[in-house]
Design a protein around this motif. Structure first.
Motif, PDB file in Angstrom:
ATOM      1  N   MET A 174      20.154  49.418  10.001  1.00  0.00           N
ATOM      2  CA  MET A 174      20.451  50.702   9.379  1.00  0.00           C
ATOM      3  C   MET A 174      20.933  51.640  10.477  1.00  0.00           C
ATOM      4  N   LYS A 175      22.078  52.281  10.236  1.00  0.00           N
ATOM      5  CA  LYS A 175      22.662  53.191  11.219  1.00  0.00           C
ATOM      6  C   LYS A 175      23.207  54.425  10.513  1.00  0.00           C
ATOM      7  N   ARG A 176      23.313  55.509  11.251  1.00  0.00           N
ATOM      8  CA  ARG A 176      24.064  56.695  10.861  1.00  0.00           C
ATOM      9  C   ARG A 176      23.631  57.322   9.542  1.00  0.00           C
ATOM     10  N   VAL A 177      22.323  57.302   9.270  1.00  0.00           N
ATOM     11  CA  VAL A 177      21.800  57.939   8.062  1.00  0.00           C
ATOM     12  C   VAL A 177      21.701  59.437   8.321  1.00  0.00           C
ATOM     13  N   TYR A 178      22.345  60.205   7.450  1.00  0.00           N
ATOM     14  CA  TYR A 178      22.381  61.656   7.626  1.00  0.00           C
ATOM     15  C   TYR A 178      22.559  62.333   6.272  1.00  0.00           C
ATOM     16  N   ILE A 179      21.755  63.346   6.041  1.00  0.00           N
ATOM     17  CA  ILE A 179      21.886  64.209   4.871  1.00  0.00           C
ATOM     18  C   ILE A 179      22.067  65.626   5.392  1.00  0.00           C
ATOM     19  N   ASP A 180      23.102  66.305   4.927  1.00  0.00           N
ATOM     20  CA  ASP A 180      23.341  67.687   5.318  1.00  0.00           C
ATOM     21  C   ASP A 180      22.073  68.506   5.042  1.00  0.00           C
ATOM     22  N   PRO A 181      21.650  69.328   5.997  1.00  0.00           N
ATOM     23  CA  PRO A 181      20.395  70.081   5.839  1.00  0.00           C
ATOM     24  C   PRO A 181      20.319  70.907   4.548  1.00  0.00           C
TER      25      PRO A 181
END
Length: 160
Positions: free
Chosen positions: A75-82
């Motif tokens: 799993m890589k680059r997991v991001y949710i806009d704040p």
């Protein structure tokens, strides 16, 4: 309402989300503890990449699984806009990534995350990831945590 779809690593929305993630992580960790992977260097065969879009089709999150060809993925680059956090988008995104990984014969997903990313660690734990020792290509790093989740109980079933 949000949607999750597959996306190219070259798409401007993905590039912008990953740039935001890189800025965030660069504030938390020194360069030697930031294991940033350029997804555009990977082939589509080895990469599952998904984006979350809101009702206006604005990209608000992303995540990837890099398939290793041996039944494991990272799993890589997991991001949710704040501004979109707290809506269970992370859980939904991980489930979508895991489903696609399983459909591509991946039975185990591993990840590396930082010790200062408390919300991310809680997300992974809620989604069934457990702590484990470092895995290749990583070595022990006091600023890193390593986790793993089996997508199937019996890896022999992954071959079916």
């Amino acid at each position: 309402m949000y949607s999750i779809t597959s996306e190219s690593s070259h798409h401007p929305d993905i590039i912008n989300l990953i740039a935001a993630l890189d800025r965030y992580q660069s504030e938390l960790y020194p360069a030697e503890s930031n294991h940033l992977l350029d997804l555009s260097e990977l082939t589509e065969e080895n990469l599952i990449l998904m984006v979350i879009r809101d009702q206006q089709l604005t990209a608000v999150g992303c995540g990837a699984v890099v398939l290793n060809g041996d039944g494991t993925g990272e799993m890589k680059r997991v991001y949710i806009d704040p501004t979109h956090r707290g809506q269970h988008l992370g859980e939904t995104l991980l489930a979508a990534l895991e489903d696609e990984a399983l459909s591509r014969h991946c039975h185990t997903v591993r990840l590396e995350t930082g010790i200062k990313q408390h919300a991310a660690v809680r997300l992974y734990e809620r989604c069934g990831y457990e702590m484990r020792p470092p895995f290749a290509p990583y070595t022990a790093d006091p600023l890193s945590l390593f986790m793993e989740k089996a997508l199937v109980v019996d890896v022999r079933l992954a071959a079916l």
